[in-house]
Design an enzyme around this catalytic site. Structure first.
Site, short mmCIF file in Angstrom:
data_model
loop_
_atom_site.label_atom_id
_atom_site.label_comp_id
_atom_site.label_asym_id
_atom_site.label_seq_id
_atom_site.Cartn_x
_atom_site.Cartn_y
_atom_site.Cartn_z
N ASP A 1 0.79 -1.34 0.07
CA ASP A 1 -0.14 0.00 0.09
C ASP A 1 0.91 1.20 -0.10
O ASP A 1 0.82 2.36 -0.72
CB ASP A 1 -0.88 0.02 0.97
CG ASP A 1 -1.59 -1.37 1.24
OD1 ASP A 1 -2.61 -1.75 0.54
OD2 ASP A 1 -1.29 -2.17 2.30
N HIS B 1 -4.54 -3.31 6.47
CA HIS B 1 -4.47 -3.66 4.96
C HIS B 1 -5.79 -3.93 4.60
O HIS B 1 -6.10 -5.41 4.28
CB HIS B 1 -3.27 -4.84 4.90
CG HIS B 1 -3.27 -5.29 3.33
ND1 HIS B 1 -2.71 -4.30 2.16
CD2 HIS B 1 -3.77 -6.34 2.52
CE1 HIS B 1 -2.76 -5.09 1.12
NE2 HIS B 1 -3.43 -6.08 1.32
P1 NAD Z 1 -2.44 -18.17 -4.18
O1 NAD Z 1 -3.71 -18.84 -3.70
O2 NAD Z 1 -1.52 -18.30 -5.49
O3 NAD Z 1 -1.55 -18.94 -3.03
C1 NAD Z 1 -1.50 -19.39 -1.99
C2 NAD Z 1 -0.91 -20.54 -1.77
O4 NAD Z 1 -0.85 -20.80 -0.19
C3 NAD Z 1 -1.24 -22.01 -2.28
O5 NAD Z 1 -0.19 -22.50 -2.91
C4 NAD Z 1 -1.94 -22.54 -1.19
O6 NAD Z 1 -1.75 -24.05 -1.32
C5 NAD Z 1 -1.29 -22.27 0.09
N1 NAD Z 1 -1.83 -22.52 1.29
C6 NAD Z 1 -2.95 -22.39 1.73
N2 NAD Z 1 -2.96 -22.81 2.94
C7 NAD Z 1 -1.77 -23.18 3.29
C8 NAD Z 1 -1.24 -23.64 4.73
N3 NAD Z 1 -1.92 -23.90 5.91
N4 NAD Z 1 0.18 -23.71 4.78
C9 NAD Z 1 0.98 -23.66 3.65
N5 NAD Z 1 0.60 -23.11 2.43
C10 NAD Z 1 -0.83 -23.06 2.38
O7 NAD Z 1 -2.55 -16.61 -3.40
P2 NAD Z 1 -1.32 -15.70 -3.51
O8 NAD Z 1 -1.88 -14.62 -4.67
O9 NAD Z 1 -0.04 -16.08 -3.54
O10 NAD Z 1 -1.70 -14.85 -2.19
C11 NAD Z 1 -1.55 -15.30 -0.77
C12 NAD Z 1 -2.20 -14.55 0.09
O11 NAD Z 1 -1.56 -13.34 0.18
C13 NAD Z 1 -3.67 -14.52 -0.10
O12 NAD Z 1 -4.45 -14.24 1.20
C14 NAD Z 1 -3.90 -12.79 -0.51
O13 NAD Z 1 -5.02 -12.24 -0.15
C15 NAD Z 1 -2.47 -12.07 0.19
N6 NAD Z 1 -2.16 -10.77 -0.35
C16 NAD Z 1 -1.65 -10.04 0.59
C17 NAD Z 1 -1.16 -8.77 0.11
C18 NAD Z 1 -0.65 -7.83 1.25
O14 NAD Z 1 -0.29 -6.67 0.76
N7 NAD Z 1 -0.94 -8.00 2.42
C19 NAD Z 1 -1.13 -8.40 -1.24
C20 NAD Z 1 -1.30 -9.35 -2.18
C21 NAD Z 1 -2.02 -10.50 -1.70
C1 LMR Z 2 -3.87 -6.23 -2.53
O1 LMR Z 2 -3.82 -5.45 -1.75
O2 LMR Z 2 -3.63 -6.64 -3.64
C2 LMR Z 2 -4.22 -7.79 -1.95
O3 LMR Z 2 -4.37 -7.77 -0.29
C3 LMR Z 2 -5.73 -8.16 -2.43
C4 LMR Z 2 -6.44 -9.22 -1.93
O4 LMR Z 2 -7.50 -9.32 -1.44
O5 LMR Z 2 -5.85 -10.31 -2.25
#
Ligand code: NAD
Ligand code: LMR
Length: 333
Positions: free
Chosen positions: A161, A189
């Site tokens: 962000d 977030h």
């Molecule tokens: P994704 O679905 O591509 O990958 C998530 C992975 O986590 C998958 O491979 C899944 O099998 C694995 N997983 C699920 N449960 C698990 C466990 N108990 N132990 C280990 N691995 C496990 O998702 P992504 O696009 O990589 O995003 C991951 C997370 O990050 C999501 O929750 C998303 O919302 C979050 N995110 C946060 C931010 C931020 O700024 N804070 C930004 C983008 C995404």
């Molecule tokens: C982001 O800020 O891009 C993600 O946290 C959005 C989401 O919900 O995975």
């Protein structure tokens, strides 16, 4: 820790899309430096283990010299044993028809187990970054389940962000993003976060200039700028049909890099960290604040002015975090 020692870096959700960028940033040296050898520990769930093996093949094929070994596992004890850094990306994504409480419940269970494993097996100085959403509340759950690890070692990602806010200011002011400094993300977030440009400045050829003296448009700074950053994650999901990945990995790399190497003099960054009463946010939640970092320790920047407009937005994101905590914690008792 000297560079001759190998650091143990755990990445969860290692077969997912963020990890597919993040892992390669780490092994290139962007996070811990160009001479820091790494034991890479990749954790995912059993259903993803074949995909994870493919990622391991690609790591090997990159032939980066910083990788000292790779462990690929579905077992939290194996993953977190002696961990120096734990980047918790893996989480249950929201699926069609799923209520918010279902998501909180599923993720509370994941971060309870991982927090406990960090408590029992990780190095006692482990630095933990939670990325999986809801990131602030998941970080709080993991920290609560790890009473032997100092609370200040748990953080959550709001650097994405922060980077988004810098980029929007740079675009509007028509300057290079490297010249934009000291924007702040306050709070959760989520779409209640408060992207705050009031204390920021831009390095112009004429010198350090407050953002509001370059972008002389309060309506934009207090309106569209804030809502664009608040809704950026949703806008990317809507356009890509997937959430942000490369930019999230870059922000994770920035967050961990600065936590280890520190921030430049006078520069602050945004980090989700345990609240300590600063800015009227009582202890008990993980809240994004402006921080400076030195010798591996962050300090919340003190004494910034909070006007009534900012107070209302900070209080609103605080209320959301309290509600999230109440909902999620019923699942971890
Ligand atoms: P994704 O679905 O591509 O990958 C998530 C992975 O986590 C998958 O491979 C899944 O099998 C694995 N997983 C699920 N449960 C698990 C466990 N108990 N132990 C280990 N691995 C496990 O998702 P992504 O696009 O990589 O995003 C991951 C997370 O990050 C999501 O929750 C998303 O919302 C979050 N995110 C946060 C931010 C931020 O700024 N804070 C930004 C983008 C995404
Ligand atoms: C982001 O800020 O891009 C993600 O946290 C959005 C989401 O919900 O995975």
């Amino acid at each position: 820790m000297s560079n001759s020692e190998i650091v143990n870096v755990v990445i969860t959700g290692a077969a997912g899309q963020i990890a597919y960028s993040l892992i390669f940033n780490v092994i290139k040296g962007d996070m811990f430096g160009n001479d820091q050898k790494i034991k890479l520990v990749l954790l995912d769930i059993p259903a993803m283990i074949d995909g994870l093996r493919g990622v391991v093949m690609e790591i090997e094929d990159c032939a980066y010299p910083l990788v000292s070994s790779i462990v690929c596992t579905t077992d939290v004890k194996e993953a977190f044993t002696d961990a120096h850094y734990a980047i918790l990306v893996g989480a249950m994504p929201r699926r069609d028809g799923m209520e918010r409480s279902d998501l909180l419940k599923a993720n509370a269970a994941i971060f309870k187990v991982q927090g406990k494993a960090i408590n029992d097996y990780a190095n006692k100085n482990v630095k933990v970054l939670v990325v999986g959403n809801p990131a602030n509340t998941n970080a709080l759950i993991a920290s609560t389940c790890a009473p032997n690890i100092p609370k200040e070692n748990f953080s959550c990602l709001t650097r994405l962000d922060h980077n988004r806010a810098k980029a929007q200011i740079a675009l509007k002011a028509n300057v290079n993003v490297k010249d934009v400094h000291n924007v702040i993300i306050w709070g959760n977030h989520s779409s209640t976060q408060y992207p705050d440009s009031r204390c920021g400045y831009i390095n112009l050829p004429t010198g350090k200039t407050p953002i509001s003296n370059v972008i002389k448009n309060d309506q934009w700074l207090q309106g569209e700028f804030i809502t664009t950053v608040q809704k950026r994650g949703a806008a990317i999901i809507s356009a890509r049909k997937l959430s942000s990945a490369a930019s999230a990995a870059k922000a994770i790399t920035d967050h961990m890099h600065d936590w280890v190497f520190g921030t430049p003099e006078g520069e602050y960054v945004s980090m989700g960290v345990p609240s300590d009463g600063s800015y009227g946010i009582p202890e008990g939640i993980i809240f994004s604040f402006p921080v400076t970092i030195k010798n591996g320790k962050y300090t919340i920047v003190q004494g910034l002015p909070i006007d009534p407009f900012s107070r209302a937005l900070i209080d609103s994101t605080h209320s959301e975090l309290i509600q999230e905590k109440t909902s999620a914690f019923q699942f971890i008792e």
